[in-house]
Design a protein around this motif. Structure first.
Motif, PDB file in Angstrom:
ATOM      1  N   ARG A 246      40.156  16.350 -10.591  1.00 47.80           N
ATOM      2  CA  ARG A 246      38.972  15.865  -9.882  1.00 47.80           C
ATOM      3  C   ARG A 246      38.793  14.362 -10.082  1.00 47.80           C
ATOM      4  N   CYS A 247      39.872  13.616  -9.863  1.00 47.68           N
ATOM      5  CA  CYS A 247      39.785  12.162 -10.069  1.00 47.68           C
ATOM      6  C   CYS A 247      39.483  11.403  -8.792  1.00 47.68           C
TER       7      CYS A 247
ATOM      8  N   ALA B 372      32.969  22.859  -5.204  1.00 46.81           N
ATOM      9  CA  ALA B 372      33.555  22.127  -4.090  1.00 46.81           C
ATOM     10  C   ALA B 372      32.505  21.647  -3.101  1.00 46.81           C
ATOM     11  N   LEU B 373      31.309  22.235  -3.156  1.00 46.59           N
ATOM     12  CA  LEU B 373      30.247  21.805  -2.241  1.00 46.59           C
ATOM     13  C   LEU B 373      29.622  20.494  -2.676  1.00 46.59           C
ATOM     14  N   SER B 394      29.650  23.334 -13.290  1.00 46.71           N
ATOM     15  CA  SER B 394      29.058  23.327 -11.961  1.00 46.71           C
ATOM     16  C   SER B 394      27.612  23.812 -11.955  1.00 46.71           C
ATOM     17  N   ILE B 395      26.929  23.753 -13.098  1.00 44.40           N
ATOM     18  CA  ILE B 395      25.516  24.110 -13.137  1.00 44.40           C
ATOM     19  C   ILE B 395      24.736  22.910 -13.668  1.00 44.40           C
ATOM     20  N   ASP B 396      23.675  22.552 -12.974  1.00 46.34           N
ATOM     21  CA  ASP B 396      22.912  21.365 -13.376  1.00 46.34           C
ATOM     22  C   ASP B 396      21.667  21.688 -14.179  1.00 46.34           C
ATOM     23  N   THR B 397      21.094  22.885 -13.985  1.00 45.54           N
ATOM     24  CA  THR B 397      19.905  23.245 -14.767  1.00 45.54           C
ATOM     25  C   THR B 397      19.970  24.710 -15.167  1.00 45.54           C
ATOM     26  N   CYS B 398      19.334  25.037 -16.285  1.00 44.69           N
ATOM     27  CA  CYS B 398      19.173  26.433 -16.692  1.00 44.69           C
ATOM     28  C   CYS B 398      17.905  26.495 -17.529  1.00 44.69           C
ATOM     29  N   VAL B 399      16.919  27.230 -17.090  1.00 40.86           N
ATOM     30  CA  VAL B 399      15.627  27.238 -17.778  1.00 40.86           C
ATOM     31  C   VAL B 399      15.303  28.624 -18.336  1.00 40.86           C
ATOM     32  N   ALA B 400      14.935  29.539 -17.475  1.00 38.68           N
ATOM     33  CA  ALA B 400      14.546  30.871 -17.938  1.00 38.68           C
ATOM     34  C   ALA B 400      14.901  31.876 -16.854  1.00 38.68           C
ATOM     35  N   MET B 401      14.746  33.162 -17.168  1.00 35.63           N
ATOM     36  CA  MET B 401      15.073  34.223 -16.215  1.00 35.63           C
ATOM     37  C   MET B 401      14.363  33.975 -14.874  1.00 35.63           C
ATOM     38  N   GLY B 402      15.136  33.850 -13.815  1.00 28.34           N
ATOM     39  CA  GLY B 402      14.573  33.707 -12.479  1.00 28.34           C
ATOM     40  C   GLY B 402      14.196  32.291 -12.082  1.00 28.34           C
ATOM     41  N   SER B 403      14.336  31.339 -12.997  1.00 26.59           N
ATOM     42  CA  SER B 403      13.901  29.960 -12.699  1.00 26.59           C
ATOM     43  C   SER B 403      14.738  29.295 -11.616  1.00 26.59           C
ATOM     44  N   SER B 404      15.992  29.734 -11.471  1.00 24.41           N
ATOM     45  CA  SER B 404      16.901  29.015 -10.574  1.00 24.41           C
ATOM     46  C   SER B 404      16.320  28.833  -9.180  1.00 24.41           C
ATOM     47  N   ILE B 405      15.816  29.922  -8.603  1.00 19.77           N
ATOM     48  CA  ILE B 405      15.408  29.854  -7.197  1.00 19.77           C
ATOM     49  C   ILE B 405      14.200  28.935  -7.033  1.00 19.77           C
ATOM     50  N   ALA B 406      13.194  29.106  -7.905  1.00 20.02           N
ATOM     51  CA  ALA B 406      12.010  28.260  -7.785  1.00 20.02           C
ATOM     52  C   ALA B 406      12.335  26.801  -8.136  1.00 20.02           C
ATOM     53  N   ASN B 407      13.233  26.598  -9.098  1.00 22.48           N
ATOM     54  CA  ASN B 407      13.665  25.223  -9.397  1.00 22.48           C
ATOM     55  C   ASN B 407      14.285  24.595  -8.151  1.00 22.48           C
ATOM     56  N   ALA B 408      15.084  25.381  -7.439  1.00 24.76           N
ATOM     57  CA  ALA B 408      15.724  24.868  -6.220  1.00 24.76           C
ATOM     58  C   ALA B 408      14.674  24.547  -5.159  1.00 24.76           C
ATOM     59  N   VAL B 409      13.676  25.408  -5.050  1.00 23.73           N
ATOM     60  CA  VAL B 409      12.603  25.158  -4.086  1.00 23.73           C
ATOM     61  C   VAL B 409      11.943  23.801  -4.401  1.00 23.73           C
ATOM     62  N   PHE B 510      30.232  29.515   1.803  1.00 21.29           N
ATOM     63  CA  PHE B 510      29.317  28.641   1.076  1.00 21.29           C
ATOM     64  C   PHE B 510      29.035  27.366   1.870  1.00 21.29           C
ATOM     65  N   ARG B 511      30.047  26.867   2.554  1.00 25.33           N
ATOM     66  CA  ARG B 511      29.837  25.653   3.379  1.00 25.33           C
ATOM     67  C   ARG B 511      28.859  25.943   4.506  1.00 25.33           C
ATOM     68  N   GLU B 512      29.037  27.094   5.127  1.00 27.77           N
ATOM     69  CA  GLU B 512      28.126  27.446   6.223  1.00 27.77           C
ATOM     70  C   GLU B 512      26.706  27.649   5.699  1.00 27.77           C
ATOM     71  N   ALA B 513      26.625  28.307   4.563  1.00 25.79           N
ATOM     72  CA  ALA B 513      25.303  28.566   3.982  1.00 25.79           C
ATOM     73  C   ALA B 513      24.592  27.262   3.662  1.00 25.79           C
ATOM     74  N   ALA B 514      25.343  26.315   3.085  1.00 23.65           N
ATOM     75  CA  ALA B 514      24.739  25.041   2.704  1.00 23.65           C
ATOM     76  C   ALA B 514      24.331  24.247   3.940  1.00 23.65           C
ATOM     77  N   ALA B 515      25.046  24.441   5.038  1.00 22.81           N
ATOM     78  CA  ALA B 515      24.748  23.695   6.257  1.00 22.81           C
ATOM     79  C   ALA B 515      23.533  24.274   6.995  1.00 22.81           C
TER      80      ALA B 515
END
Lengths: 291, 606
Positions: A246-247, B372-373, B394-409, B510-515
């Motif tokens: 990943r460079c 890759a996204l 490839s994970i930027d945050t981790c808080v508590a059970m279920g936090s991911s979705i609301a953090n993303a919101v 995943f690309r389609e979902a992100a788009a």
């Protein structure tokens, strides 16, 4: 207060090897001798290839479930590097170190992928370690077990070796072991136990250094340099996605650019995959700077 | 009071080695437990797994959707007049706290015991909060056993106390107690006479007018329980050297006995409410008073507030697990023990061995594709949290059970992020706490992608069933939640299901979902390779003629892939360990040189 201190045995290994089985056999045996026993382990992450350890303490009276650092009478390692990791738990004088020379090399040991990169797995040879610790046995229990039909019997080989360092009769060990292994494998496990016991009693010799996966570092024959022809690049992103290290990144103009030069291993993938021949990886004469 | 007695079942021995968790289960069974509920969480998981081994005629043991549900289920059984138990890890109590704070006002009908296992040292958690502080807040008695025998005895006592003082009772375990095995004397099962629902709205219905009447009862109860413990035999006063007295509770007691065998010790069974008069008597019998407790200075602070000259956290750490060494160091610092000479560590270099995702773990490919996204990724609690580390990173945050979705919101609503915003959450975690935030995302039209990593099990804690697996704790068939229908019912319009082993489809989906503008949900679907059955397919092997030593496959972080002796241009070619490989083919799909194939077709490659 009792003057008699408990006997401390620390059993270590990698998730899935059977550290808990070994410690349960020992704990059950000690309990049958009428001793107080505490056996403590921490699992949770262990199953995912992490370090596993189990403290077994027995004696007339046992308080702490964990062995105070530097007070383990015996350290049994089902995997070589785990033995080294826990060496500080062992008594400096009079401690016994029993280790399988088997190596389970974690993926992280292979992080240095540059030309000439070395494995980060414990570099010291077993003989050098044994010389340091005093009483120590490094045996290839896994190979002994394989000779008996299955590498999974290595636990019983190590139990056999461990039995020579404790005052319980061999028959008592065998009786307990019988109950802790699957019924179909009782005989080979008992054989494995005897093989481990014999290995120690027949006069321990330092094990020859075990064969190591990819031990010798490859020789780096050249350095490499990445050249990106910006006018040919159309920003398709293939090289960015495919670079194992990943460079590469697309810059603000959408052109591929090398952003982590130091991480490039010169594998040529980007060069081979670029549909526009916009990348070349030059192999230069001078070897990579020594690490 | 007449009780039904059941002797130990056919030919059982009178003593048996049990872990702390098994002993708690045994104690609850002996106390006549009828209903137990829990959500799995290390180190508490084995309590319910042990209870599930007792006869179905004796008790109900169930996994609940989350800890609050578990506590409410147990409380419901207690309303209905039977003895009930809920078990959870420390952070689970945060989820259950809402119910606890009112249940404590209500009290009990049948005895209600809450077992909470703390994790000092953070062996397998996201923090190391001290549950004893919660007990003070909720005003529920907090029992602290120090070994498996006490775990059994205190659990039995907890049910008695609960009914006698009309209060939920909490048992605080720790990882060390829960996972230490020692010999325990067994008792018989004694079922208290059946009660039925007690019609008493002023006690059972917490509306403001009733709750105001209940609060003073808690204060009275606090004093009554403290008075009980002033004389209880569950405490232990061990007379010794009078120059120093140590007040302790729970696991640290064992370390003190180990390091300072001759000391005067007051080992409290309870850390809330404190039997202050007993402690005053003890303090008066010694020259100096030390408190040794694991994590926060809960007892120490209260003793000081009561005017006692107690010392503690000046010498013993507030963070991490105690140990004989930590206690010894504290006693050295306090001048009680002479300092020991420092021993230099052995000059050895083992190798780091962090936990990793298993060979063939379906999460591996999900995170390769997510990476890759180049997205901003809110993570959650589970095995997949390991994708925060190299090489998946490839994970930027981790808080508590279920936090991911609301953090993303929230990230999407903040409007500062130019990258796609992704939330990743496991199947069990989604059911536990992911549904309300998903509804929130739909309701507020957040532009996020939610990836449900459905491996059909609660994998992190060792493979427990949940509402999405179609099996109960006892392994019987059960109602099954369909994730797709559930997500659709939450109002999500864009939903796809992909096979976690199909690399090309994963990337593309995943690309389609992100788009997609709005909430998109991808269900990445493959069973865990360990549970409920251990998957082992035919292994793959490397064709060394094709391998270019690029080591792309090693970006999976698969423990089955390592270096071969063969090299190319100074770099190792790769090798697959056939014993570990389960044949998921992810490496083969990723290999740019077509160098990985089924071992049978790569003749003699091994």
């Amino acid at each position: 207060m009792s003057a008699e201190r408990p006997t401390n045995v620390l059993i270590v290994g990698v998730g899935g090897q059977g550290v808990i089985m070994v410690s349960k056999v020992l704990a059950a045996l000690a309990q049958r001798q009428g001793l107080q026993v505490k056996q403590s382990e921490v699992h949770g992450m262990a199953k995912r290839g992490g370090s596993v350890f189990s403290h077994v303490r027995f004696g007339p009276e046992v308080w702490s479930p964990v062995i105070p650092r530097g007070e383990a009478d015996i350290l049994v390692a089902l995997e070589w590097a785990e033995g080294l990791r826990w060496l500080d738990a062992l008594k400096r004088d009079g401690g016994t170190f029993i280790a399988d020379t088997q190596q389970i090399v974690p993926p992280i040991a292979f992080r240095d992928r540059r030309p000439g990169g070395r494995s980060a797995y414990a570099p010291q040879a077993p003989a050098a370690i044994l010389e340091m610790v005093g009483t120590g046995y490094a045996l290839d229990a896994t190979r002994i077990a394989a000779g008996l039909g299955n590498t999974r019997f290595a636990n019983s080989v190590l139990l056999g070796a461990l039995s020579t360092a404790l005052p319980f009769a061999a028959e008592a060990w065998l009786a307990v072991l019988r109950q802790f292994v699957p019924p179909a494998t009782v005989e080979p496990n008992l054989q494995a136990f005897r093989a481990g016991r014999d290995w120690v009693e027949s006069g321990a010799r330092p094990a020859e250094p075990a064969a190591r996966p990819a031990d010798a570092a490859p020789v780096a024959t050249h350095a490499h340099r990445v050249e990106i022809n910006a006018s040919w690049c159309k920003g398709c992103n293939i090289c960015v996605r495919m670079c194992p290290e990943r460079c590469l990144r697309l810059d603000d103009n959408g052109i591929a650019a090398l952003v982590r030069d130091g991480a490039c291993t010169g594998c040529h993938l980007c060069e081979w995959l670029c549909p526009d021949f916009a990348i070349r990886v030059h192999d230069e004469a001078a070897p990579s700077p020594a690490r | 009071m007449t009780k039904t007695k059941t002797p130990p079942q056919g030919g059982e021995e009178a003593a048996r080695p049990l872990t702390g968790n098994e002993a708690i289960a045994r104690g609850a069974w002996e106390a006549g437990l009828r209903v137990a509920a829990a959500y799995p969480g290390t180190p508490s998981t084995e309590i319910l797994e042990s209870l599930a081994r007792y006869p179905t005629d004796d008790l109900v043991a169930q996994w609940s959707t989350n800890e609050k549900v578990a506590l409410d289920v147990a409380a419901g059984a207690c309303f209905a007049g039977v003895r009930a138990l809920a078990a959870m890890k420390h952070v689970g109590l945060n989820v259950a706290a809402d119910a606890l704070m009112s249940q404590t006002y209500i009290g009990v009908n049948g005895g209600l015991v809450l077992v909470v296992c703390d994790d000092p040292g953070i062996h397998s958690s996201q923090n190391e909060q001290d549950t004893r502080l919660f007990c003070r807040l909720a005003m529920v008695p907090c029992l602290e056993p120090a070994d498996a025998q006490e775990a059994l005895d205190f659990t039995r006592a907890a049910f008695e106390l609960s009914e006698r003082y009309d209060t939920p009772v909490l048992i605080r375990s720790t990882t060390r107690l829960s996972h230490t095995r020692s010999v325990v004397r067994l008792g018989t099962r004694e079922v208290p006479p059946a009660r039925t629902f007690r019609d008493d709205p002023r006690k059972n219905v917490m509306i403001p007018a009733h709750a105001r009447g209940r609060h003073p009862k808690l204060i009275e109860r606090e004093q009554a329980v403290a008075a009980f413990f002033a004389t209880s035999k569950l405490n232990r006063w061990e007379k010794g050297d009078r120059s120093l007295g140590i007040v302790t509770a729970g696991m640290p007691y064992a370390y003190i006995k180990e390091v300072l065998p001759g000391a005067s010790v007051l080992k409290l069974a309870v850390s809330y409410p404190l039997p202050l008069e007993l402690i005053r008597d003890f303090a008066a019998s010694v020259d100096r008073l030390l408190v040794v407790e694991e994590l926060e200075p809960v007892i120490e602070t209260e003793l000081r507030a009561a005017g006692l000259a107690a010392e503690g956290k000046a010498f013993f750490p507030r963070t991490g697990e105690l140990s004989p060494e930590a206690v010894r160091e504290g006693l050295e610092m306090a001048g009680v023990l002479p300092a020991r000479p420092k021993v230099n560590p052995w000059p050895v270099q083992p190798v780091a061995r962090p936990p990793v995702l298993c060979p063939g773990c379906p999460h591996t490919m999900s995170y390769m594709a997510i990476r890759a996204l180049e997205a901003r990724v809110a993570g959650d609690i589970g095995c997949y949290t390991l994708a925060a580390l190299e090489p998946l990173r490839s994970i930027d945050t981790c808080v508590a059970m279920g936090s991911s979705i609301a953090n993303a919101v929230g990230m999407a609503r903040a409007g500062t992020e130019t990258r796609p915003i992704i939330a990743t959450i496991g199947d069990s975690t989604f059911l536990h706490a992911g549904i309300p935030p998903l509804i929130d995302a739909v309701y507020n039209d957040a532009n996020i992608t939610v990836i449900i990593l459905d491996n059909h099990i609660t994998a992190m804690t060792g493979g427990q069933d949940h509402a999405g697996t179609g099996r109960t704790l006892r392994g019987e068939g059960a109602g099954r939640i369909d994730f797709e229908q559930m997500v659709r019912a939450c109002g999500v319009k864009w939903i796809r299901r992909v096979d976690s082993y199909d690399v090309a489809t994963m990337y593309q989906t995943f690309r389609e979902a992100a788009a997609y503008k709005g909430v998109s949900v991808v269900i990445s679907d493959r069973p865990c390779v360990l549970d409920p059955v251990r998957i082992k397919g035919p292994s793959l092997a490397v064709n060394l003629t094709n391998c270019t030593a690029c080591q792309s496959c090693m970006n999976l972080g698969c423990p089955a892939i390592g270096w071969d002796e063969a090299t190319l241009d100074g770099r190792h070619k790769v090798k697959i360990n056939p014993e570990l490989c389960i044949g998921c083919t992810l490496c083969a799909q990723i290999c740019p040189a077509d160098g990985i194939h089924a071992a049978l077709t790569v003749g003699g490659a091994e």
